[in-house]
Design a protein around this motif. Structure first.
Motif, PDB file in Angstrom:
ATOM      1  N   GLN A  71      44.526 -28.579  44.142  1.00  0.00           N
ATOM      2  CA  GLN A  71      44.630 -29.506  45.093  1.00  0.00           C
ATOM      3  C   GLN A  71      46.107 -30.121  44.515  1.00  0.00           C
ATOM      4  OE1 GLN A  71      44.351 -30.652  47.788  1.00  0.00           O
ATOM      5  NE2 GLN A  71      44.526 -32.793  47.767  1.00  0.00           N
ATOM      6  N   GLY A  78      47.199 -28.967  47.823  1.00  0.00           N
ATOM      7  CA  GLY A  78      46.347 -27.665  48.329  1.00  0.00           C
ATOM      8  C   GLY A  78      45.894 -27.900  49.717  1.00  0.00           C
ATOM      9  N   THR A  79      45.339 -29.010  49.980  1.00  0.00           N
ATOM     10  CA  THR A  79      44.837 -29.147  51.340  1.00  0.00           C
ATOM     11  C   THR A  79      45.855 -29.100  52.512  1.00  0.00           C
ATOM     12  OG1 THR A  79      45.084 -31.443  50.963  1.00  0.00           O
ATOM     13  CG2 THR A  79      42.803 -30.407  50.600  1.00  0.00           C
ATOM     14  N   VAL A  96      39.052 -25.246  46.885  1.00  0.00           N
ATOM     15  CA  VAL A  96      40.047 -26.096  46.471  1.00  0.00           C
ATOM     16  C   VAL A  96      39.566 -26.445  45.124  1.00  0.00           C
ATOM     17  CG1 VAL A  96      41.033 -28.518  46.657  1.00  0.00           C
ATOM     18  CG2 VAL A  96      40.925 -27.193  48.597  1.00  0.00           C
ATOM     19  N   THR A  98      40.030 -29.323  42.300  1.00  0.00           N
ATOM     20  CA  THR A  98      40.464 -30.661  42.059  1.00  0.00           C
ATOM     21  C   THR A  98      40.112 -31.339  41.151  1.00  0.00           C
ATOM     22  OG1 THR A  98      40.625 -32.640  43.281  1.00  0.00           O
ATOM     23  CG2 THR A  98      38.616 -31.423  43.482  1.00  0.00           C
ATOM     24  N   TYR A 118      34.930 -27.208  47.326  1.00  0.00           N
ATOM     25  CA  TYR A 118      35.696 -27.718  46.311  1.00  0.00           C
ATOM     26  C   TYR A 118      35.035 -27.480  45.271  1.00  0.00           C
ATOM     27  CZ  TYR A 118      33.490 -32.427  45.983  1.00  0.00           C
ATOM     28  OH  TYR A 118      32.665 -33.457  46.018  1.00  0.00           O
TER      29      TYR A 118
END
Length: 300
Positions: A71, A78-79, A96, A98, A118
């Motif tokens: 991320q 990343g998003t 993702v 994070t 995630y």
């Protein structure tokens, strides 16, 4: 040239499913190397140290089964990177990584369907691998359903055309081009030749769709199909001098008599699946009935 095959079981055994392709994205080289080592045995792994480089890889390599992205990256979150992949690769599973305590961006991405899951840092390799395996299985299921729907739509459209041609044609010579064109358009072949057969020999009546011509009389797949009455498949032509890498010769048979041959070619190797072959053969069987009806009524 690989050995010609026809049955779906033989096709699957001769052409095992390739490893799924995944893309890992992280600006820290140590993390990137760890991700590569985690997945390299089960997957074909592509690596990028930024969102921009990852987009370049996708433009070159095409769709991935899954993308795993950090991320927190300097050029692009990343998003944000994953959001930019959705339109071109809607079926890809996005994950993702994070370490953020603030997950507002992640919540928005998950709610909008841009992120599958995630994983928080530091991650456990086995846990991450389990998530990715599940994600690629979901991807395979999506692709399978999409391909089945597309194949069914093509088959239904082609059957409608076959019925229409059968009802309107009174001579065999008038129907070969419409049949060839229908197969060419509905099954995505780069080139198609339909040539009729009488008494186990090719006759002059034929139709060509596409920008290439090849002599069916010298095509080994065609000759084997005529001799055996069984359709022949070559999914991966090894000869670099050959333009087309996927070649099939579909036997059009009625009561064990070969009435014609659909010779269909694609530029890319492994361009069709066993399901595609089955659908094409089913439509060819309908063409066989149509040719028999047209030939019968043409006598009167």
């Amino acid at each position: 040239m690989s050995s010609p095959l026809f049955s779906a079981n033989k096709l699957n055994k001769a052409n095992p499913l390739p490893k799924p392709k995944i893309l890992v994205v992280d600006d820290e080289q140590d993390n990137l190397d760890l991700l590569y080592r985690t997945f390299r045995r089960e997957f074909v792994v592509f690596r990028a140290d930024s969102g921009l480089k990852a987009l370049e890889i996708l433009a070159k390599e095409g769709e991935m089964a899954a993308i795993i992205s950090d991320q927190r990256m300097p050029e692009m979150k990343g998003t944000e990177f994953l959001r930019r992949t959705v339109s071109d690769f809607p079926d890809t599973m996005r994950i993702v990584l994070t370490g953020y305590t603030d997950i507002t961006d992640l919540i928005d991405a998950i709610n909008s369907g841009q992120v599958h899951k995630y994983i928080t840092k530091p991650w456990e390799p086995d846990q991450l691998k389990s998530v990715v395996v599940e994600a690629t299985q979901n991807y395979d299921l999506l692709k399978q359903r999409s391909e089945e729907l597309s194949r069914s739509q093509a088959q239904n459209a082609l059957l409608s055309v076959i019925i229409e041609i059968t009802q309107s044609s009174h001579q065999l010579s008038n129907c070969v081009l419409p049949f060839a064109s229908a197969f060419w358009q509905n099954f995505g072949a780069d080139a198609v030749i339909l040539q009729l057969v009488e008494h186990s020999a090719l006759i002059d009546t034929q139709a060509i769709c596409g920008n290439s011509y090849w002599d069916l009389a010298t095509d080994p797949l065609v000759q084997t199909a005529i001799a055996t009455g069984q359709s022949q498949i070559c999914l991966n032509v090894d000869d670099p001098d050959q333009q087309y890498k996927t070649n099939i010769a579909i036997a059009i048979t009625f009561r064990e008599e070969v009435l014609g041959i659909f010779s269909m070619r694609w530029l890319s190797p492994n361009a069709i699946s066993s399901g595609d072959v089955t659908a094409i053969q089913q439509c060819a069987d309908e063409v066989a009935i149509a040719l028999t009806c047209i030939r019968f009524y043409a006598k009167f």
